[in-house]
Design a protein around this motif. Structure first.
Motif, short mmCIF file in Angstrom:
data_model
loop_
_atom_site.label_atom_id
_atom_site.label_comp_id
_atom_site.label_asym_id
_atom_site.label_seq_id
_atom_site.Cartn_x
_atom_site.Cartn_y
_atom_site.Cartn_z
N GLU A 1 0.88 -1.20 -0.14
CA GLU A 1 0.04 -0.19 0.07
C GLU A 1 0.86 1.26 -0.15
O GLU A 1 1.75 1.40 1.03
N LYS A 2 0.78 2.07 -0.98
CA LYS A 2 1.62 3.15 -1.23
C LYS A 2 0.91 4.43 -1.42
O LYS A 2 0.11 4.42 -2.25
N PRO A 3 1.15 5.51 -0.54
CA PRO A 3 0.77 6.87 -1.11
C PRO A 3 1.72 7.57 -1.93
O PRO A 3 2.72 7.48 -2.32
N GLU B 1 -10.46 6.77 -1.80
CA GLU B 1 -11.98 6.98 -1.42
C GLU B 1 -11.93 5.68 0.05
O GLU B 1 -12.88 6.05 0.83
N ARG B 2 -11.53 4.78 -0.42
CA ARG B 2 -11.70 3.84 0.78
C ARG B 2 -11.19 4.00 1.90
O ARG B 2 -11.54 3.82 2.91
N ARG B 3 -9.86 4.52 1.91
CA ARG B 3 -9.01 5.00 2.79
C ARG B 3 -9.73 5.97 3.64
O ARG B 3 -9.95 5.77 4.77
N LEU B 4 -10.08 7.23 3.00
CA LEU B 4 -10.81 8.15 3.62
C LEU B 4 -12.11 7.70 4.49
O LEU B 4 -12.42 8.17 5.57
N LEU C 1 -14.93 6.21 9.39
CA LEU C 1 -15.34 5.13 10.38
C LEU C 1 -14.64 4.99 11.68
O LEU C 1 -15.31 4.85 12.47
N ARG C 2 -13.34 4.87 11.54
CA ARG C 2 -12.52 4.86 12.80
C ARG C 2 -12.67 5.98 13.53
O ARG C 2 -12.92 5.89 14.96
N ALA D 1 -2.97 13.59 -1.63
CA ALA D 1 -2.42 12.06 -1.66
C ALA D 1 -3.28 11.22 -2.38
O ALA D 1 -4.40 11.31 -2.33
N LEU D 2 -2.70 10.54 -3.13
CA LEU D 2 -3.27 9.24 -4.00
C LEU D 2 -2.76 8.12 -3.25
O LEU D 2 -1.66 7.78 -3.14
N TRP D 3 -3.94 7.42 -2.53
CA TRP D 3 -3.43 6.11 -1.76
C TRP D 3 -3.97 4.99 -2.87
O TRP D 3 -4.76 4.89 -3.73
N THR D 4 -2.81 4.02 -3.01
CA THR D 4 -2.96 3.18 -4.00
C THR D 4 -2.56 1.67 -3.45
O THR D 4 -1.87 1.50 -2.42
#
Length: 721
Positions: A238-240, A277-280, A285-286, A248-251
């Motif tokens: 997993e890398k930003p 979007e999933r990370r956000l 939720l956290r 930031a783009l998380w992939t």
């Protein structure tokens, strides 16, 4: 290739591998049959794909891994006339979505399966491309031998082949990039370009080492170095990345090494899935799971997480905890409504948050009107925690405006502090809770420090409280009786029933240990009825005529809660009727404090009982500071003087002030036609003084300690003789 027997054996298993392969082949045929130029029916085409599916499944789990079977599958697709550009892209889509799903069962980690699946796709595409290329060359040779016009057709076929490759690359749903071994990006597809803002020059031509991000996992670039050196074939992390606008783009990034025909490293292939979007969403939720929805403060879950971390630090960390409960908050909810109460809690939360701004400090809401402030660090001292508690009380001292009113908020705080590793989080919070209630009992708007002995007493009280209902059911209570002696002739006039608890751990407990707990829980009503039934039954057994012709009287205490119970009179009448004891043989003792300021509704049941002939004794008289004039309106027939008035008579000479007080009370009582009983008589001198002052009856250790009922019986028989 499986033998018929093997296929048959697999089919016999519910949802076996052969069944899953069949479903995979069905999905595959549905995807590419419409774009395949074949004379086979769809069912025949599906059976044609089934052996290819077996090859892919076997290659997925092969040890060591080898992607060559997928290369052969790509060749076989071309041989089956699946040469349309859509046939390859759809095949890759099916393999990506369903191969691991249907054929991935086993002990291999999911990440490894996905990585193998990606390499199988690459090999399949390569086989497909090579087969297409070979087929094209064959066609070109045939056309070259036949005519110059056929050469043009071959060129068109070559162009179509290249278009198919470009279609696979460009139309992929995930980002794809190709770089050389130095890290220079050579080509990217449209999906990857969109991820980085839609401008190709922002990606193409850059070097991958420019995309270092502060939140990169420590091992990312170590894995990258191993890959370009040919020490590994792929890695997944997993890398930003930073976009050009600073966001930031998380992939989920999978990087594979492409080798040449001789096996030498040649290119890097990167597959990127945008997970921003999933990370956000996960972060949101956290946050919602760890913060209070009303106040925005950390909630119980996050507080315990921080507290556990501090308590388990093991590096000399100290902690200080302030457990806060607002005083009188229920009254605010009841009078102004819950909406106003919520606004008050929000304001309180803001003020508390401003009190805990130093490093290692936090404030959380545990629920309702309960908050907690935590401070941690190697230098946290008891004084620091007390200062934090003082800041909290000071912050609450300024009134809060609600609906045009100025509300003064008060709070009670329990303080616990100590070193990490000494106690668990549940133990710390319990001690803080107990200490907070000590502060509340002391008047509130203050803080108290935890005390181990006070905690132990509170825990014992709680244990007794929870054990009370079962103790009554198990018959752990019993009654001792203390005789009431007539001072005139020394005969036994009656006895007071005193309940005891034979606790399995703590031994015999006196009423002072459990009656207040029974009052608090409401168990005093069934316990009081049980005492009444047992005492009346015992009195009926003792029944013996005295010199005055009356029966032996039994005294039973009534608690304030019993006085308010609507079934009091009915219960007493029922007990007397079932036992056959005359009402005049029963005396109910009510404390003076319970009747101070009593209205007619409270006195009504006592009047009904007095009219029936039941005696009512005013117990602990002289301790409640009641108006003596009120004695005339109370339905009592006996005054029981508190032992504090007669304690001075134990010495010689007796305290003259006590003598005058007792003499005045006895005179007043007799003028109101009330009998006087004195408790706590311990010496002969006391008994003589009280007899001289005109007291009627007495009880105390001078005559007998509370004991078993048979001892009272022996005393009565001795008097009769």
């Amino acid at each position: 290739m499986s033998t018929p027997a093997q296929v048959s054996g697999s089919a016999a298993e519910p949802d076996g591998l052969e069944d899953r392969l069949q479903r995979f082949a069905t999905i595959w045929s549905r995807a590419i049959f419409p774009v395949t130029a074949t004379s086979m029916t769809r069912t025949e085409f599906e059976q044609h794909l089934l052996p290819l599916a077996r090859r892919l499944s076997a290659a997925l789990h092969a040890q060591p891994f080898d992607a060559a079977p997928a290369h052969a599958v790509g060749t076989a697709l071309v041989a089956a006339h699946c040469t349309d550009p859509d046939a390859l892209s759809r095949t890759l889509g099916v393999v990506d979505s369903y191969l691991v799903l249907y054929c991935g069962a086993g002990d291999m980690p999911a990440d490894d399966l996905r990585a193998r699946c990606a390499r199988l796709q690459h090999a399949l595409a390569a086989g497909f491309a090579r087969a297409l290329r070979e087929r094209t060359l064959v066609e070109q040779e045939a056309i070259a031998r036949s005519a110059l016009s056929a050469r043009a057709f071959a060129e068109q076929a070559l162009h179509a082949t290249e278009a198919r490759f470009r279609a696979v690359f460009q139309e992929a749903a995930i980002g794809i990039g190709i770089a050389d071994l130095d890290g220079n990006v050579l080509d990217v597809n449209e999906a990857l370009t969109r991820m980085f803002g839609g401008l190709e020059h922002l990606v193409r031509g850059r070097n991958v080492t420019e995309w270092v991000h502060p939140e990169d996992a420590p091992h990312v670039w170590k894995l990258y170095g191993e890959l370009v050196r040919g020490e590994r074939d792929h890695f997944r992390v997993e890398k930003p990345f930073y976009r050009s606008d600073g966001t930031a783009l998380w992939t989920n990034l999978t990087v594979s090494l492409l080798r040449d025909a001789e096996g030498r490293p040649q290119y890097q292939l990167a597959l990127m899935e945008d997970t921003t979007e999933r990370r956000l969403l996960n972060l949101r939720l956290r946050y919602e799971a760890t913060h209070d929805a009303l106040t925005g403060l950390p909630n119980r879950s996050l507080f315990f997480e921080r507290l556990d971390k501090a308590l388990n630090a093991g590096d000399g960390t100290r902690f200080g905890l302030c457990y806060l409960d607002l005083d009188g908050f229920k009254a605010i909810n009841d009078s102004l409504g819950h909406a106003a109460g919520d606004r008050l809690l929000v304001e309180v939360a803001d003020r508390l948050e401003s009190c805990a701004t130093a490093p290692g400090e936090m404030v959380a809401r545990l629920g309702g009107d309960e908050f907690v402030a935590l401070t941690t660090g190697p230098d946290v001292s008891p004084q620091d925690t007390e200062e934090l508690a003082g800041r909290i009380l000071n912050a609450l001292s300024t009134p809060i405006g609600l609906d045009g009113r100025e509300i003064t908020v008060r709070g009670s705080i329990g303080i616990v502090e100590g070193c990490a590793g000494e106690r668990g989080s549940a133990d710390v919070l319990r001690s803080a809770d107990i200490t907070m209630y000590r502060a509340k009992s002391a008047g509130g708007n203050r803080y108290e420090r935890a005390d181990a002995e006070a905690d132990a007493r509170a825990i014992t009280r709680h244990g007794l409280t929870t054990a009370l209902p079962a103790a009554l059911d198990r018959g752990e209570f019993f009654i001792e009786y203390q005789p009431l002696v007539h001072l005139g002739d020394g005969t036994v006039h009656g006895a007071e029933a005193l309940v005891r608890w034979c606790h399995p751990q703590h031994g015999v407990l006196g009423p002072d240990r459990f009656i207040p707990l029974a009052e608090h829980t409401g168990l005093i009503v069934p316990l009081g009825r049980w005492v009444l039934e047992e005492a009346v039954r015992q009195a009926r057994y003792w029944e013996h005529p005295h010199a005055d012709g009356g029966p032996l009287r039994i005294n039973v205490n009534l608690s304030p809660t019993q006085l308010h119970h609507p079934g009091l009179v009915t219960d007493i009448v029922d007990v007397l009727e079932r036992s056959g004891l005359a009402p005049g043989a029963l005396c109910l003792e009510v404390t003076e404090s319970a009747l101070i300021g009593a209205d007619e509704d409270l006195l009504k049941p006592l009047r009904q009982l007095a009219e029936m002939g039941v005696d009512i004794a005013l117990d602990d008289f002289g301790t409640g500071y009641s108006n003596l004039a009120n004695l005339r309106r109370l339905p009592v027939s006996v005054l029981k003087l508190d032992r504090s008035f007669t304690r001075g008579m134990q010495q010689h000479p007796a305290d003259p002030v006590d003598l005058k007080i007792v003499e005045g009370i006895v005179s007043l009582a007799h003028s109101l036609e009330l009998a006087v009983t004195v408790e706590g008589v311990e010496t002969a001198a006391q008994a003589d003084q009280l007899r001289a002052l005109g007291c009627d009856t007495a009880q105390g250790w001078y005559y007998a300690r509370p004991g078993a009922p048979d001892r009272i019986h022996r005393l009565v028989l001795a008097d009769a003789v």
